[in-house]
Scaffold this active site. Structure first.
Site, short mmCIF file in Angstrom:
data_model
loop_
_atom_site.label_atom_id
_atom_site.label_comp_id
_atom_site.label_asym_id
_atom_site.label_seq_id
_atom_site.Cartn_x
_atom_site.Cartn_y
_atom_site.Cartn_z
N LYS A 208 42.45 46.62 32.88
CA LYS A 208 42.46 47.25 34.20
C LYS A 208 43.68 48.16 34.34
CE LYS A 208 42.50 45.89 39.05
NZ LYS A 208 42.40 44.79 40.01
N GLU A 214 49.62 42.34 25.40
CA GLU A 214 48.73 41.82 24.36
C GLU A 214 47.66 42.84 24.00
OE1 GLU A 214 49.62 40.26 27.11
OE2 GLU A 214 49.90 38.11 26.80
N GLY A 269 40.69 41.14 38.19
CA GLY A 269 40.38 40.93 36.77
C GLY A 269 39.37 39.82 36.54
N ARG A 270 39.60 38.68 37.19
CA ARG A 270 38.71 37.52 36.95
C ARG A 270 37.37 37.65 37.66
NH1 ARG A 270 43.20 36.65 39.67
NH2 ARG A 270 43.22 35.76 41.75
N GLU A 355 43.33 30.53 38.64
CA GLU A 355 44.13 31.70 38.96
C GLU A 355 43.91 32.09 40.42
OE1 GLU A 355 44.66 34.57 35.70
OE2 GLU A 355 44.30 36.10 37.19
N HIS A 386 31.46 11.96 23.74
CA HIS A 386 32.04 11.21 22.62
C HIS A 386 33.55 11.36 22.57
CE1 HIS A 386 28.05 10.30 20.96
NE2 HIS A 386 27.75 11.41 21.63
N LYS A 511 53.85 38.27 32.37
CA LYS A 511 53.80 39.61 31.77
C LYS A 511 55.21 40.18 31.61
CE LYS A 511 49.10 40.96 33.07
NZ LYS A 511 48.21 41.99 33.57
C1 G6Q Z 1 42.90 38.35 36.39
C2 G6Q Z 1 44.29 38.52 36.04
C3 G6Q Z 1 44.59 38.65 34.56
C4 G6Q Z 1 44.25 40.01 34.00
C5 G6Q Z 1 44.85 40.13 32.62
C6 G6Q Z 1 44.55 41.43 31.96
O1 G6Q Z 1 42.48 38.24 37.51
O2 G6Q Z 1 44.85 39.54 36.77
O3 G6Q Z 1 43.94 37.66 33.81
O4 G6Q Z 1 42.87 40.20 33.95
O5 G6Q Z 1 46.23 39.92 32.71
O6 G6Q Z 1 45.01 42.50 32.72
P1 G6Q Z 1 44.57 43.98 32.40
O7 G6Q Z 1 43.09 44.06 32.57
O8 G6Q Z 1 45.31 44.85 33.33
O9 G6Q Z 1 44.94 44.23 30.97
#
Ligand code: G6Q
Length: 550
Positions: A208, A214, A269-270, A355, A386, A511
């Site tokens: 986003k 990462e 994001g989620r 989250e 199990h 982050k």
């Molecule tokens: C989700 C969070 C988090 C985010 C990641 C990736 O709701 O904000 O999990 O999606 O940190 O972020 P970017 O999409 O900005 O790389």
């Protein structure tokens, strides 16, 4: 009264009192007193059958929970979300994942601008691109069609696509490989591409913000791998596309914005698996199946916003979660899909729920004096039976369970002795819910001829709550409706708890933190450390292990 005073509300206090009274009643008694309970405390919508009769609630508890929802203005808050109000107040953003699955003729305004045509423009571009990749019309740099798709992203830009790909694998192109890289651990990237031909590989960089450490690190590794294999920087244009809200950052990375699929800051994001973040899903299952999934989401959205609380699935699920977390003091929820294709569903839900509702201050910034989001976890059945089910059956902690199953399997396998393996699977699901609720008394154990010394060990108290969700078949539509059910139940709980379910400052912290430490770990001369003694010692130890000081 400030909204922070949740526990002072008469509805809350009535629930507390009622809980004290109901605590003395075992599920065995509740079922015995009401023979129709198993057919009464159920609801069905959008193809999902939702049985909450094995939760430790009665009609009065449900009535009080609905009253609590009214006292917290759940209806008004839901309308505000669907209307595009900036309900994510700490980030001053609208929360409109529902717009991602709104039909073409809908109108949803953000600051006076109708976002629905924007959503469909992107969906149409995604569909055209997915079709081009799937048909082989989109060629790699050397002229070969794409056979491998590697989606690079993390958190909300990864867990949804992975979960959806695994869930819908039966609908996917089996002659193509789909891989997902999220961890900054180079192992993740190396293992994902080790057997792939770069000439046939498309990377989708999902971020986003397009600044996530990462993802950018892995994207650079992918780019270097691709350029080295194909011998030219020009290959990037044919092998990289981006999904982001940040066009400038995408350009900076070197991806032509013509190959970028956008979304908007009103998609968390989620909550983004049905935005362009789902491009890998669409390439895997095709645009029609993707649209069926969106239709499932949308049908649940409509059910949520227009159905009275007593038959509204997300409301029921959310309120029962409040009852379990705040009145029965359950600290966790186990999500137990009896469906192998949903093996990543618990991991996906962990982010969605934890989250969103892992917050300790109210919208106004006051410290809460009640528990908020519980810990979600789980594994597919029957595997979990199990291992950790032991604790759920006989441990000292209360673990409410969500059982999820389907009437029809996508992979029938005849079972020895008759029926299908799927019947065995679902027999286990049903039997587990029954055993958790009703247990096995000492008398019953004795009657089986168990030696007296073993009776306490082999007895089950029961009275352990569960919800069972059944659907006909795991289709894209069913997946969409299931995810939306959980999304909205999370929202319901956030409204009751008066927290911002749509920010994630805890993630933002992570982050930033590593950025300082990385310089200290890699400095060529011994750095001057000013952390606490443990952190300093760990940095020094790592530098030794890594060989920096050798
Ligand atoms: C989700 C969070 C988090 C985010 C990641 C990736 O709701 O904000 O999990 O999606 O940190 O972020 P970017 O999409 O900005 O790389």
């Amino acid at each position: 009264m400030s909204r922070a005073d949740l526990t002072l509300l008469p509805e809350w206090q009535a629930l507390q009192q009622h809980c004290n009274h109901l605590a003395t009643r075992h599920l065995r008694e509740l079922f015995a007193a009401d023979p129709g309970r198993g057919e009464r405390l159920v609801a069905a919508a959008v193809g999902l059958y939702f049985d909450y009769s094995k939760q430790r609630v009665d009609d009065e508890a449900l009535r009080l929970l609905r009253a609590l929802a009214e006292a917290r203005d759940l209806e008004g808050r839901t309308a505000a979300m669907f209307r595009g109000d900036r309900i994510n107040s700490t980030e001053n953003r609208a929360v409109l994942h529902v717009a991602l699955r709104a039909p073409r003729d809908a109108h949803i305004l953000v600051d006076g601008h109708d976002v629905v045509p924007d959503v469909h423009d992107v969906l149409d571009r995604m569909a055209a691109f997915a079709d081009a990749v799937r048909s082989g019309a989109w060629k790699g740099y050397t002229g070969k069609p794409i056979r491998n798709v590697v989606s690079i992203g993390i958190g909300g830009s990864d867990l949804g696509p992975v979960m959806a790909y695994e869930a819908l694998r039966d609908y996917s192109r089996r002659d193509m490989a789909f891989r997902f890289v999220s961890n900054v651990d180079g192992v993740d990237f190396v293992e994902a591409v080790r057997d792939l031909d770069a000439a046939e590989t498309l990377f989708i960089i999902c971020s986003k913000t397009f600044t996530t450490l990462e993802t950018l690190t892995n994207a650079h590794a992918a780019r270097a791998w691709c350029v080295e294999a194909l011998g030219s920087e020009d290959a990037v244009a044919k092998h990289f596309v981006a999904v982001s809200t940040a066009a400038a950052e995408v350009e900076k990375f070197g991806i032509d914005t013509a190959n970028m699929f956008g979304f908007w800051d009103w998609v968390g994001g989620r909550y983004s698996m049905d935005s362009a973040i789902g491009l890998s899903t669409m390439i895997a299952v095709g645009p029609d199946n993707f649209r069926d999934m969106l239709a499932g989401f949308h049908a649940m959205d409509e059910h949520f916003r227009s159905t009275p609380f007593d038959t509204n699935l997300p409301v029921l699920m959310g309120l029962i979660g409040i009852w379990n977390a705040n009145f029965l003091d359950a600290a966790t929820v186990a999500v137990l899909p009896y469906e192998q294709y949903l093996k990543r569903f618990p991991a996906y839900l962990q982010q969605l729920t934890m989250e969103s509702n892992g917050k300790h201050v109210t919208l106004e910034g006051a410290h809460v004096d009640y528990a908020t989001g519980p810990i979600y976890w789980g594994e597919p059945g029957t595997n979990g039976q199990h291992s950790f089910y032991q604790l759920i059956h006989q441990g000292t902690r209360l673990v409410p369970c969500d059982f999820i199953g389907f009437g029809q399997t996508l992979q029938p396998v005849p079972a020895q002795g008759g029926g299908d393996q799927h019947d065995l699977l679902i027999a286990n699901l049903i039997a587990q819910g029954e055993a958790l609720a009703f247990g096995k008394s000492a008398e019953e154990v004795r009657a089986e001829g168990t030696p007296e010394a073993l009776v306490p060990h082999r007895s089950f108290e029961g009275n352990r709550p569960s919800t069972t969700i059944l659907a006909e078949r795991l289709t894209p539509f069913a997946l969409g409706s299931l995810v939306a059910l959980y999304e909205h139940s999370v929202f319901v709980q956030g409204v009751i708890w008066d927290i911002d379910s749509f920010d994630q400052w805890g993630v933002e912290l992570g982050k930033q933190l590593a950025r300082t430490t990385i310089a200290e770990l890699t400095a060529t001369t011994e750095p001057k450390l000013a952390h606490d003694s443990s952190t300093n010692a760990l940095i020094r130890r790592y530098r030794q292990l890594r060989g920096n000081n050798a």
